[in-house]
Design a protein around this motif. Structure first.
Motif: not given
Ligand code: GTP
Ligand code: MG
Length: 710
Positions: A343-347, A354-361
């Protein structure tokens, strides 16, 4: 950017007939929540959702957009879907990951055909559904009529939570019979004043309040007891009851709005946050038919609902997290391809931003970039979690086809890879490189759908391409028995060629008796890849043709079956019996027998009253009953045969069988006959005989095309 707990996430699909106000409602909700400072309009071509150039141009949604807002600590993900039936593929993807369907109805019209179609889909997927009556400011608005039509179509689960104090120009207040409050809006919309229900409305509000309480209590025994004990339910009990009734699709609450003036959005978002189901309340279907509950504590996994790409960015993979927490840098596996991926950068998405996020629940929707070979419907898990595989996304059957023609030679490879990309991003389109028709055929859901693909081919892939009429995959068969013979003999120096075959060819149908007059030694029943069968019988007596030549004889027959003697189309449903012949001890070989069989078959076929068959489709047309007459007479002019009719309220369904040839422009014609309100679906039915005039024309056209080629 904040990371939300699964219980604080809502995934909402905005659904409804074209133009009911979904995009405007999404824009207004995001603005009202404070997540965006500016409120665009469809007319000004500056909404967050309709950001594609073609959407701005047409002033309608063509792609589903992923949007989000925060309403008092709850993250509401919105998928704004297009209402035009041509773009139903986009809606299928939204269905796959939404936990609530928010139906936006135009209160001028009530339930329209598009709403009906989406409703039936939400019903079959068991998605909790709510209704927003929009455009209550319009002078043609008729709230009561719209509610009645919803009740009539969707049943008594449709219950009013809000009704307008007045409609049309004077629409400025909503009476809420759950909160028993009136919301009065300032001129420019936004936060309303909460007022007591005026005396003139008390009786009506109480009546509707009781209807709502009863509807809630009816679906829950504990609440029913409380209701009998106290004669009513308090707001909290009602909220709990509503949550369950929504989940079970027992209740479809009705809200009021004027999206264009920002009336009513706050209360809708409040209801979504407080009452509507979270991802934890819902499950996803697995490939094996079982269902999967979201698993926030479990092994990280996600379900891909869309794949696309963008210049300068590359591949975009939209997904819903189904287990654990997804973080950049994680190593996972795509279950379909078995490929590992990092997984690269998540948005998270706000339209094309697109807004970058560190993790997604678990439960949340996000997008990852640069993952290779991802498709909508893919399951991605940790390496050891091999048993998890979600059900694929169900796309509708296509209803229209066109052939593609490049204007410039040499662009074939470029067209091929552009089509691959398009197909990957839009699985509701189908690309068929037909050997048989010698055409590249594009199948889609209607003219608008196909035109969007043409637009992409031209604008995005820089291809000079046009649509032409697709050929029809006719079939050939025979209608009577013919016995024939062919001797292939060549003796021009060196090794000669010799083969003679006698064959009997006859029309074949399932269950037909065996020939008594022949000594049938072996029967090959061959399922043809283009449909129908070839029955090939060895009836040789006394070894006049060696068994070893039989495969060559069959090959000769098959070659001609694949390139029919009449018009070059594929032949089917024929019984061929090889019953006599002769060999030469030196000159007979496989090639000679193949040629002899081919020639004998061709000769017999042409003498056996050959008949062209055409593909017939079964169609189902859904239309408002006012257009019945026009649609029926149009169907009969298309050689249609009506199989049945069914009326549900003012919506009519016609089932018919129609030759494919007559359906080429049908979607477009149907739309123009019914002012865009009718839809149709189709599936292959059977092959049937072509009328003599058409047969004559097709054969002439084929011969002319052949002559031109040679
Ligand atoms: N009077 C009035 N017009 C509205 C309202 N909401 C939307 N509209 C208008 O209705 C038209 C269609 O609105 P959209 O938001 O594009 O509708 P949609 O449902 O997204 O349409 P598709 O994307 O084609 O399915 C636009 O001209 C809007 O300005 C409303 O509450 N009142
Ligand atoms: Mg829209």
């Amino acid at each position: 950017m904040k990371v939300y707990e699964p219980g604080k996430i809502r995934n909402i699909a905005l659904l409804g007939h074209a133009g009911s106000g979904k995009t405007t409602l999404a824009e207004t909700m995001i603005f009202e929540s404070g997540t965006s400072r500016k409120r665009g309009t469809v007319e000004a071509k500056n909404t967050i959702s309709d950001y594609h150039e073609i959407e701005k141009d047409k002033q309608k949604s063509i792609y589903s957009s992923l949007l989000h807002l925060d309403w008092r600590g709850t993250k509401v993900n919105i998928i704004d879907t297009p209402g035009t039936s041509d773009f139903y593929g986009q809606v299928s993807e939204a269905f796959a990951i939404s936990d609530v369907a928010l139906f936006v109805l135009n209160s001028e019209a009530g339930v329209e055909i598009g709403t009906e179609a989406f409703w039936r889909a939400a019903e079959s997927k068991n998605i909790p559904s709510m209704i927003v009556m929009n455009k209550l400011d319009s002078d043609k608005s008729d709230f009561q009529n719209a509610v009645d039509s919803a009740k009539e179509r969707f049943g008594r689960g449709v219950v009013v939570v809000q009704y307008p104090y007045s409609e049309g120009d004077d629409f400025h207040a909503i009476i809420d019979v759950l909160k028993m409050t009136m919301y009065e809006f300032p001129e420019d919309g936004g936060k309303p004043d909460k007022l007591p229900i005026p005396e003139s409305q008390r009786a009506q509000a109480e009546l509707l309040h009781n209807e709502l309480v009863e509807a809630i209590a009816e679906n829950d025994e504990t609440l029913l007891d409380l209701y009998f004990e106290n004669g009513s339910l308090d707001e909290y009990q009602m909220t709990d009851g509503l949550n369950m009734s929504l989940l079970n699709r027992d209740i479809f609450p009705v809200f009021c709005a004027c999206a264009s003036r920002n009336f009513g959005t706050g209360r809708i978002m409040g209801f979504l946050g407080n009452v509507a189901p979270s991802p934890l309340d819902r499950s996803i279907n697995l490939k094996d038919g079982k269902s999967y509950d979201m698993n926030p504590e479990g092994s990280p996994s996600f379900y891909v609902f869309r794949s696309s790409s963008e210049t300068h960015v590359g591949d975009l993979t939209y997904f819903k997290v189904t287990g654990g927490t997804i973080k950049s840098g994680m190593d996972l596996v795509n279950r379909r391809t078995q490929d590992g991926l990092r997984m690269g950068t998540l948005y998270i998405c706000q339209g094309n931003k697109r807004i970058e996020v560190s993790e997604v629940n678990t439960g949340d929707l996000a997008v990852a970039v640069k993952l290779k070979d991802m498709q909508a419907g893919d399951t991605v898990t940790m390496k050891d979690n091999i048993s998890l595989e979600f059900a694929p996304i169900e796309y509708p059957n296509t209803t229209m086809r066109v052939a593609l023609k490049l204007k410039k030679e040499g662009d074939e490879d470029k067209l091929g890879s552009a089509l691959n990309q398009i197909q990957k991003e839009d699985p509701s389109a189908r690309i068929e490189h037909s050997q048989e028709l010698q055409q590249t055929i594009l199948h889609g859901l209607g003219e608008e759908h196909l035109n969007v693909i043409l637009y992409q081919l031209k604008e995005r892939f820089n291809l000079d391409v046009e649509f032409i009429r697709p050929r029809i995959p006719y079939r050939e068969t025979i209608t009577k028995r013919v016995d024939t013979q062919y001797k292939h003999k060549k003796q021009s120096g060196g090794a000669g060629q010799y083969a003679e075959v006698y064959i009997s060819i006859e029309p074949w149908e399932e269950g037909m008796p065996q020939r008594e007059d022949l000594n049938v030694r072996n029967v090959d029943e061959i399922e043809l890849e283009w449909g129908g069968k070839l029955i090939f019988q060895n009836c040789i007596v006394g070894g006049v043709i060696d068994n070893r030549f039989m495969p060559a004889i069959l090959k000769g027959v098959m070659d001609k079956m694949a390139n029919g003697p009449l018009s070059g189309c594929r032949a089917r449903d024929i019984r061929v019996s090889v019953y006599d012949g002769s060999m030469h001890s030196v000159d007979s070989n496989e090639a000679a027998f193949k040629t002899a069989a081919l020639m004998a078959f061709k000769d017999g076929f042409l003498k056996a009253s050959p008949q062209l068959l055409e593909p017939i489709y079964e169609i189902e047309v859904t239309l408002p009953s006012v257009y019945m007459g026009d649609v029926m007479s149009d169907l009969s002019s298309r050689r249609g045969q009506i199989l049945g009719m069914d009326a549900e309220g003012t919506i009519q369904k016609i089932k018919a069988i129609v030759p494919l040839q007559e359906l080429d422009q049908y979607t477009t014609r149907l739309k123009s006959m019914t002012q865009g309100s009718a839809t149709y679906s189709r599936k292959f039915y059977d092959y049937a005989q072509v009328p003599p005039d058409i047969q004559k024309r097709v054969i002439e056209e084929t011969l002319a095309a052949e002559a031109e080629k040679n």
